[in-house]
Write an enzyme that holds these catalytic residues in place. Structure first.
Site, PDB file in Angstrom:
ATOM      1  N   CYS A  27      52.325  44.913   8.493  1.00  0.00           N
ATOM      2  CA  CYS A  27      51.634  44.040   9.196  1.00  0.00           C
ATOM      3  C   CYS A  27      50.162  43.380   8.494  1.00  0.00           C
ATOM      4  CB  CYS A  27      51.297  44.381  10.550  1.00  0.00           C
ATOM      5  SG  CYS A  27      53.019  44.470  11.300  1.00  0.00           S
TER       6      CYS A  27
ATOM      7  N   LYS B 114      51.565  55.134   6.294  1.00  0.00           N
ATOM      8  CA  LYS B 114      50.636  56.105   6.868  1.00  0.00           C
ATOM      9  C   LYS B 114      51.438  57.318   7.562  1.00  0.00           C
ATOM     10  CE  LYS B 114      51.089  53.951  11.656  1.00  0.00           C
ATOM     11  NZ  LYS B 114      50.271  53.299  13.019  1.00  0.00           N
TER      12      LYS B 114
HETATM   13  P1  NAD Z   1      62.041  45.000  11.802  1.00  0.00           P
HETATM   14  O1  NAD Z   1      62.268  44.254  10.339  1.00  0.00           O
HETATM   15  O2  NAD Z   1      61.838  46.468  11.771  1.00  0.00           O
HETATM   16  O3  NAD Z   1      62.947  44.286  12.797  1.00  0.00           O
HETATM   17  C1  NAD Z   1      63.488  43.097  12.793  1.00  0.00           C
HETATM   18  C2  NAD Z   1      64.946  43.250  13.124  1.00  0.00           C
HETATM   19  O4  NAD Z   1      65.716  42.167  13.551  1.00  0.00           O
HETATM   20  C3  NAD Z   1      66.006  43.827  12.213  1.00  0.00           C
HETATM   21  O5  NAD Z   1      66.697  45.113  12.701  1.00  0.00           O
HETATM   22  C4  NAD Z   1      66.826  42.556  11.758  1.00  0.00           C
HETATM   23  O6  NAD Z   1      68.373  43.221  11.665  1.00  0.00           O
HETATM   24  C5  NAD Z   1      66.990  41.893  13.329  1.00  0.00           C
HETATM   25  N1  NAD Z   1      67.301  40.455  12.993  1.00  0.00           N
HETATM   26  C6  NAD Z   1      67.017  39.710  12.317  1.00  0.00           C
HETATM   27  N2  NAD Z   1      67.559  38.411  12.636  1.00  0.00           N
HETATM   28  C7  NAD Z   1      68.027  38.437  13.640  1.00  0.00           C
HETATM   29  C8  NAD Z   1      69.002  37.724  14.685  1.00  0.00           C
HETATM   30  N3  NAD Z   1      69.199  36.432  14.361  1.00  0.00           N
HETATM   31  N4  NAD Z   1      69.658  38.209  15.841  1.00  0.00           N
HETATM   32  C9  NAD Z   1      69.550  39.577  16.024  1.00  0.00           C
HETATM   33  N5  NAD Z   1      69.008  40.587  15.095  1.00  0.00           N
HETATM   34  C10 NAD Z   1      68.256  39.906  14.205  1.00  0.00           C
HETATM   35  O7  NAD Z   1      60.711  44.006  12.060  1.00  0.00           O
HETATM   36  P2  NAD Z   1      59.477  44.807  13.109  1.00  0.00           P
HETATM   37  O8  NAD Z   1      58.582  45.672  12.311  1.00  0.00           O
HETATM   38  O9  NAD Z   1      60.076  45.011  14.329  1.00  0.00           O
HETATM   39  O10 NAD Z   1      58.649  43.485  13.163  1.00  0.00           O
HETATM   40  C11 NAD Z   1      58.981  42.461  14.130  1.00  0.00           C
HETATM   41  C12 NAD Z   1      58.038  41.424  14.216  1.00  0.00           C
HETATM   42  O11 NAD Z   1      57.059  41.971  15.046  1.00  0.00           O
HETATM   43  C13 NAD Z   1      57.125  40.805  13.148  1.00  0.00           C
HETATM   44  O12 NAD Z   1      56.727  39.531  13.157  1.00  0.00           O
HETATM   45  C14 NAD Z   1      55.830  41.710  12.926  1.00  0.00           C
HETATM   46  O13 NAD Z   1      54.839  41.231  12.403  1.00  0.00           O
HETATM   47  C15 NAD Z   1      55.619  42.058  14.611  1.00  0.00           C
HETATM   48  N6  NAD Z   1      54.902  42.963  14.887  1.00  0.00           N
HETATM   49  C16 NAD Z   1      55.185  44.299  14.219  1.00  0.00           C
HETATM   50  C17 NAD Z   1      54.731  45.437  14.602  1.00  0.00           C
HETATM   51  C18 NAD Z   1      55.100  46.695  13.816  1.00  0.00           C
HETATM   52  O14 NAD Z   1      54.289  47.519  14.169  1.00  0.00           O
HETATM   53  N7  NAD Z   1      55.986  46.838  13.120  1.00  0.00           N
HETATM   54  C19 NAD Z   1      53.655  45.290  15.442  1.00  0.00           C
HETATM   55  C20 NAD Z   1      53.247  44.208  16.204  1.00  0.00           C
HETATM   56  C21 NAD Z   1      54.200  43.105  15.680  1.00  0.00           C
HETATM   57  C1  UGA Z   2      48.858  47.475  13.030  1.00  0.00           C
HETATM   58  C2  UGA Z   2      47.788  47.235  14.312  1.00  0.00           C
HETATM   59  O1  UGA Z   2      47.173  48.570  14.455  1.00  0.00           O
HETATM   60  C3  UGA Z   2      48.616  47.122  15.548  1.00  0.00           C
HETATM   61  O2  UGA Z   2      47.797  46.843  16.438  1.00  0.00           O
HETATM   62  C4  UGA Z   2      49.485  45.812  15.346  1.00  0.00           C
HETATM   63  O3  UGA Z   2      50.266  45.352  16.228  1.00  0.00           O
HETATM   64  C5  UGA Z   2      50.293  45.937  14.150  1.00  0.00           C
HETATM   65  O4  UGA Z   2      49.536  46.244  12.795  1.00  0.00           O
HETATM   66  C6  UGA Z   2      50.985  44.655  13.846  1.00  0.00           C
HETATM   67  O5  UGA Z   2      50.675  43.876  14.098  1.00  0.00           O
HETATM   68  O6  UGA Z   2      52.216  45.116  13.357  1.00  0.00           O
HETATM   69  P1  UGA Z   2      50.234  49.353  12.155  1.00  0.00           P
HETATM   70  O7  UGA Z   2      50.559  48.572  11.005  1.00  0.00           O
HETATM   71  O8  UGA Z   2      51.263  50.203  12.833  1.00  0.00           O
HETATM   72  O9  UGA Z   2      49.566  48.687  13.335  1.00  0.00           O
HETATM   73  O10 UGA Z   2      49.292  50.594  11.709  1.00  0.00           O
HETATM   74  P2  UGA Z   2      47.679  50.856  11.596  1.00  0.00           P
HETATM   75  O11 UGA Z   2      47.708  52.306  12.297  1.00  0.00           O
HETATM   76  O12 UGA Z   2      46.964  49.616  12.223  1.00  0.00           O
HETATM   77  O13 UGA Z   2      47.470  51.159  10.251  1.00  0.00           O
HETATM   78  C7  UGA Z   2      47.502  50.017   9.179  1.00  0.00           C
HETATM   79  C8  UGA Z   2      46.924  50.370   7.797  1.00  0.00           C
HETATM   80  O14 UGA Z   2      45.460  50.688   7.873  1.00  0.00           O
HETATM   81  C9  UGA Z   2      47.574  51.837   7.513  1.00  0.00           C
HETATM   82  O15 UGA Z   2      47.778  51.722   5.958  1.00  0.00           O
HETATM   83  C10 UGA Z   2      46.418  52.849   7.803  1.00  0.00           C
HETATM   84  O16 UGA Z   2      46.655  54.019   6.950  1.00  0.00           O
HETATM   85  C11 UGA Z   2      45.073  51.871   7.415  1.00  0.00           C
HETATM   86  N1  UGA Z   2      44.005  52.397   8.139  1.00  0.00           N
HETATM   87  C12 UGA Z   2      44.002  52.303   9.636  1.00  0.00           C
HETATM   88  C13 UGA Z   2      42.952  52.734   7.368  1.00  0.00           C
HETATM   89  O17 UGA Z   2      43.003  52.946   6.318  1.00  0.00           O
HETATM   90  N2  UGA Z   2      41.749  53.290   8.071  1.00  0.00           N
HETATM   91  C14 UGA Z   2      41.632  53.205   9.486  1.00  0.00           C
HETATM   92  O18 UGA Z   2      40.592  53.606  10.006  1.00  0.00           O
HETATM   93  C15 UGA Z   2      42.768  52.777  10.332  1.00  0.00           C
END
Ligand code: NAD
Ligand code: UGA
Length: 430
Positions: A260, A321
């Site tokens: 992210c 992480k």
């Molecule tokens: P991911 O890649 O883990 O999961 C996405 C899933 O969607 C996959 O399993 C894929 O097969 C499925 N998919 C894709 N197209 C599809 C379709 N047409 N129908 C059904 N399934 C389909 O992604 P993620 O990490 O869950 O992230 C998803 C979104 O959420 C991203 O925009 C990301 O930036 C955001 N987000 C992620 C996190 C996080 O911590 N991973 C946190 C907050 C927001």
């Molecule tokens: C991050 C945000 O914390 C979430 O709020 C958000 O929803 C998410 O991105 C997203 O949009 O997907 P995440 O990527 O799971 O979550 O992990 P974090 O715990 O935020 O760490 C991100 C990176 O920063 C890691 O590489 C971690 O090691 C690093 N980090 C974090 C540092 O180097 N120092 C810190 O103090 C904290």
């Protein structure tokens, strides 16, 4: 309420399982047939604390089930969450192809009056974009509304974060639809901010960029601490007591990574560029982060005596992480790749991500545990902060390495204890 969740990844699976836990009837769809089949038997494809139990609970209560194909989940649902990936495109912008495909798939089956909820991280304008795709691809429907409801969970503690959010943000121009979205979360205690779609979309990017800024800031201070012989951990502690600053996200390290922060900061920069704003601060944050990876490679090179060619590096941790199996944009993987390209032999151990890491970087030599990875090493590099690395027998380690050099990119170990055991220890900013 009847809920559909499109995408069973980190965010989709968490959303589906937690909403079922809150009492909703949830159908979660993915494209990946084997993932769906496994999920329906309670097998969890990702490492997430609390996920097996909450999925099991949903399956047992029959409030949660998994299907192949977005349309199969969306038919008859009151609310449809889009939780597919929005990876970084070649120009830095978020690539919306999965969102577009999902919207086109669900459009023909949406019930009149349903709400499509953008939970994936999508750039400003995406609510309108999705609305347009639905209008183009579905029958002329009476009032299908699109709302933005960004997700703030962290991997590794996704279930806990989802059920205990700091805030719930809903961006929607239709007040009745916004109320319906807020009702999905009525079991949670958190402030609900209802705003316009563009502001909701910007809140998500601004939040991630701000957290990334804190990390780059403390990494820059850490590098300066190294130059002036100060200890960044003391500095962060002293800063954190100021409630306007706080203690969170001031841990220096090898640079932020994950699926992210890197892509979302690039996407926000792209938004700034296309809108004619020169976001110098964010550019600096990204550049500091890039240089932090280099800084770690340099430390490891110095530890190896000035050249990586033929040096044996024991790498502890490959995921971006600890407490996750996610390797996307992992600093450890980027650093390991650099080490391999410079001719090093990289013996790596990770408790959760090793198999996938080997597929991504075939040059890695995967070892069975931290001792095995360190055996014969010229440098041991601690690149991910897995707790198990704290509690090793360092006297035993001393006997296994070729040279007693530790580069601790996470400040996980106690420098004094390491030096007492005869290690040359180098942390970050101390
Ligand atoms: P991911 O890649 O883990 O999961 C996405 C899933 O969607 C996959 O399993 C894929 O097969 C499925 N998919 C894709 N197209 C599809 C379709 N047409 N129908 C059904 N399934 C389909 O992604 P993620 O990490 O869950 O992230 C998803 C979104 O959420 C991203 O925009 C990301 O930036 C955001 N987000 C992620 C996190 C996080 O911590 N991973 C946190 C907050 C927001
Ligand atoms: C991050 C945000 O914390 C979430 O709020 C958000 O929803 C998410 O991105 C997203 O949009 O997907 P995440 O990527 O799971 O979550 O992990 P974090 O715990 O935020 O760490 C991100 C990176 O920063 C890691 O590489 C971690 O090691 C690093 N980090 C974090 C540092 O180097 N120092 C810190 O103090 C904290």
């Amino acid at each position: 309420m009847k809920v559909a969740v499109i995408g069973a990844g980190y965010v989709g699976l968490t959303t589906a399982a937690c909403l079922a836990h809150l009492g909703h009837e949830v159908v979660c769809a993915d494209l990946d047939e084997s993932r769906v089949a496994k999920l329906n038997t309670g097998e969890i494809p990702i490492l997430e604390e609390g996920m097996p139990a909450i999925v099991e609970e949903g399956l047992t209560s029959r409030r949660l089930r998994f299907v192949v194909g977005a349309a199969n989940a969306a038919a008859g649902a009151d609310c449809i969450f889009i939780c597919v990936a929005t990876p970084q495109g070649d120009d830095g912008a978020a690539d919306m192809k999965y969102v577009e495909a999902a919207a086109r798939e669900i459009a023909p089956v949406l019930a009149p009056g349903s709400v499509v909820i953008n939970k994936s991280t999508m750039p400003v304008g995406s609510s309108r974009f999705v609305q347009r795709i639905l209008d183009e691809s579905g029958p002329a429907l009476d009032r299908v509304t699109v709302a933005s409801n960004p997700e703030f969970l962290r991997e590794g503690q996704a279930v806990r974060d989802f059920l205990n959010p700091d805030r719930i943000v809903i961006g929607c121009d239709d007040p009745a639809a916004a109320v319906r979205v807020s009702e999905l979360y009525s079991g949670l205690r958190a402030p609900v901010l209802v705003t316009d779609p563009a502001s909701a979309e910007m809140i998500k990017y601004a939040s991630n960029a701000f957290l990334a800024t804190k990390i780059s800031f403390i990494n820059a201070i850490a590098n300066l601490c190294e130059a002036v012989d100060a200890d960044v951990r003391e500095v962060a502690l002293g800063m954190g007591y100021d409630r306007r600053i706080g203690f969170e996200f001031l841990k220096p390290g090898p640079g932020y990574g994950g699926s992210c922060f890197p892509k979302d900061s690039a996407a926000l920069l792209h938004t700034a560029q296309v809108n004619g704003y020169s976001f110098d601060l964010l550019e600096g944050v990204i550049e500091v982060n890039r240089k932090q990876y280099e800084h770690m490679v340099n430390k490891i090179t110095q530890g190896a005596g000035g050249s990586l060619n033929g040096a044996v590096i024991g790498v502890w941790g490959l995921t971006f992480k600890s407490d996750t199996d996610d390797l996307r944009d992992s600093p450890s993987m980027l650093i390991s790749e650099r080490l391999l390209n410079a001719g090093a032999i990289v013996q790596a151990y990770d408790p959760a991500g090793a198999d996938k890491a080997k597929q991504m970087l075939p040059g890695l030599e995967i070892r069975t545990d931290a001792y095995d990875a360190a055996t014969g090493a010229d440098v041991v590099a601690v690149l991910t902060e897995w707790d198990e690395f704290r509690w090793l027998d360092f006297d035993r380690l001393r006997g296994l390495v070729s040279k007693p050099v530790i580069v601790d990119a996470r400040n996980l170990l106690d420098p004094a204890a390491m030096r007492r055991r005869g290690f040359q220890y180098s942390g970050v900013g101390r």
